[in-house]
Design an enzyme around this catalytic site. Structure first.
Site, PDB file in Angstrom:
ATOM      1  N   HIS A 129       0.825  -1.203   0.000  1.00 35.90           N
ATOM      2  CA  HIS A 129       0.000   0.000   0.000  1.00 35.90           C
ATOM      3  C   HIS A 129       0.861   1.256   0.000  1.00 35.90           C
ATOM      4  O   HIS A 129       2.008   1.229   0.446  1.00 35.90           O
ATOM      5  CB  HIS A 129      -0.981   0.030   1.173  1.00 35.90           C
ATOM      6  CG  HIS A 129      -0.394   0.120   2.559  1.00 35.90           C
ATOM      7  ND1 HIS A 129       0.388  -0.849   3.114  1.00 35.90           N
ATOM      8  CD2 HIS A 129      -0.521   1.074   3.525  1.00 35.90           C
ATOM      9  CE1 HIS A 129       0.723  -0.514   4.358  1.00 35.90           C
ATOM     10  NE2 HIS A 129       0.186   0.660   4.630  1.00 35.90           N
ATOM     11  N   GLU A 177       6.120  -1.885   5.782  1.00 39.51           N
ATOM     12  CA  GLU A 177       5.742  -2.575   7.026  1.00 39.51           C
ATOM     13  C   GLU A 177       5.991  -4.082   6.939  1.00 39.51           C
ATOM     14  O   GLU A 177       5.994  -4.773   7.963  1.00 39.51           O
ATOM     15  CB  GLU A 177       4.266  -2.320   7.350  1.00 39.51           C
ATOM     16  CG  GLU A 177       4.003  -0.894   7.783  1.00 39.51           C
ATOM     17  CD  GLU A 177       2.526  -0.576   7.929  1.00 39.51           C
ATOM     18  OE1 GLU A 177       2.209   0.414   8.595  1.00 39.51           O
ATOM     19  OE2 GLU A 177       1.675  -1.301   7.371  1.00 39.51           O
TER      20      GLU A 177
END
Lengths: 288, 113
Positions: free
Chosen positions: A194, A241
């Site tokens: 993302h 992440e």
């Protein structure tokens, strides 16, 4: 001795916390995502963890740019859920296990990971949403103690995938040398691909995510050949992440098998994912 | 700045973090409800309190995400400003890409097909 029985990797975006607060689990938009948690909950129930070691990243609740540790380990009796500024409900504090935390901290520093220890720590959605997802019936009485491990994914330079893998290995060795009989599950949170900022906002890369989901199970060291810039390019600016997932996988020192996985696009601006891994020692594998 | 060739993408490094420090410090303060209220009562005074420069103040005034980013804003702190405005990350994505929110959501869904 403490034993790492397995690991769960999961998305952690705030929108999930909001959907839980609003009971939207069966809403057509959310159902394909939440349905991925049934098998994870079943596995977790039989895994009977005493402790969750939570590998996540802070997004501007506990840490600001004034002091930004690359790796931070919580060492508190409890960790506060707090207002993050956009209306997510504040949850009950999460119990810590300070003795285990200090054991891990001592081992990590002896292992040349010069981490930051935190006796006072608020934990944001990166920590709280996975707890909420995986202990849905806790009613605020969390059934496990926790050890937060926060990795800087906010301000570059970020630690490399190789460094995170090695940190995971060191966390695994530290836990397995703890003399108390504890069953430990490692959570790795965030991702998958993302990007929230810039004109490439909304970038999602299914092909790369599926490569990561396959590779992290069977050949995780291949992921350590990626650079941080590779991750930014392929997974998006916030898809970095995935470093939390690599660290989590590093902590599994035994024979690892996939119990369950789910992948769904989109949840909010991300590719949502869940992965459940079992970790067996050589002796357990032989007995089975 | 770390070298990269990724279009439309910020690698938020030390140069960015120095440039955006005051703006991000203000947005970080929005974790507290009392600070959000103080900002809403007098935005200009609040920007002064945190020492924002003219570029940062203008970007805040205009609610312009790309300008906030250009002024050194980090998306995770800016998200707290967006919270005050009741904007979610699809709203922010639509604004940055010049799309309608519906078209932006469709772009996200299409990535899964």
């Amino acid at each position: 001795m403490a034993q790492i029985v397995g690991a769960i990797a999961t998305s952690h975006i705030p929108a999930i916390g909001k959907a839980i607060a609003e009971n939207k689990q069966n809403d057509p938009y959310w159902k394909p995502f939440f349905d991925g948690y049934g098998p994870a909950l079943s596995w977790l129930k039989q895994a009977r963890p005493d402790v969750v070691v939570m590998i996540y990243n802070d997004h501007g609740l506990n840490f600001f740019l004034d002091k930004m540790p690359t790796f931070a380990v919580g060492a508190a009796a409890q960790y506060r859920s707090e207002d993050e500024g956009w209306g997510l409900p504040v949850l009950n504090s999460f119990p810590g296990d300070a003795a285990l935390s200090w054991h891990i901290i001592e081992h990590l520093v002896a292992d040349e990971f010069d981490i930051t220890s935190c006796q006072d720590m608020a934990v944001d959605h990166g920590f709280a949403v996975p707890m909420n997802l995986l202990f849905p019936n806790a009613g605020g009485k969390w059934p496990v103690t926790t050890v937060p491990v926060s990795i800087n994914t906010v301000q570059h330079p970020l630690p490399t995938p190789l460094r995170c893998w090695k940190l995971g290995r060191a966390i695994g060795r530290a836990i397995e040398s703890y003399p108390k009989d504890l069953r430990v599950v490692v959570f790795g949170t965030g991702g998958l691909s993302h990007q929230l900022d810039g004109t490439r906002a909304g970038f999602i890369n299914k092909k790369f995510d599926l490569y990561c989901l396959d590779t992290i199970v069977r050949d995780p060291e291949a992921l350590t050949k990626l650079s941080v810039i590779d991750l930014v390019r392929e997974a998006g600016a916030q898809g970095v992440e995935f470093l939390n997932w690599i660290t989590m996988r590093g902590a599994l020192l035994g024979n690892v098998s996939q119990i369950h996985r789910n992948y769904h696009i989109p949840i909010s601006n991300t590719a949502g994912a869940t992965l459940v891994l079992e970790n067996r020692t050589a002796a357990q594998s032989q007995a089975a | 700045m770390q070298h990269h060739d990724i279009p439309g993408t910020i690698v938020y490094d030390g140069a960015e973090a120095q440039k955006g420090y005051a703006l991000n410090a203000m947005c970080y303060s929005f974790n507290a409800a009392a600070n959000r209220e103080e900002f809403k009562r007098d935005e200009d005074a609040y920007c002064t309190k945190y020492g924002l420069n003219d570029e940062q103040r203008a970007a805040i005034r205009e609610r312009n995400v790309l300008k906030l980013l250009a002024a050194g804003g980090n998306v995770y702190y800016l998200a707290k400003f967006a919270g005050i405005l009741n904007l979610n990350v699809q709203d922010l994505g639509a604004q940055q890409t010049g799309m309608s929110v519906e078209a932006f959501k469709e772009k996200l869904a299409a990535a899964g097909r």
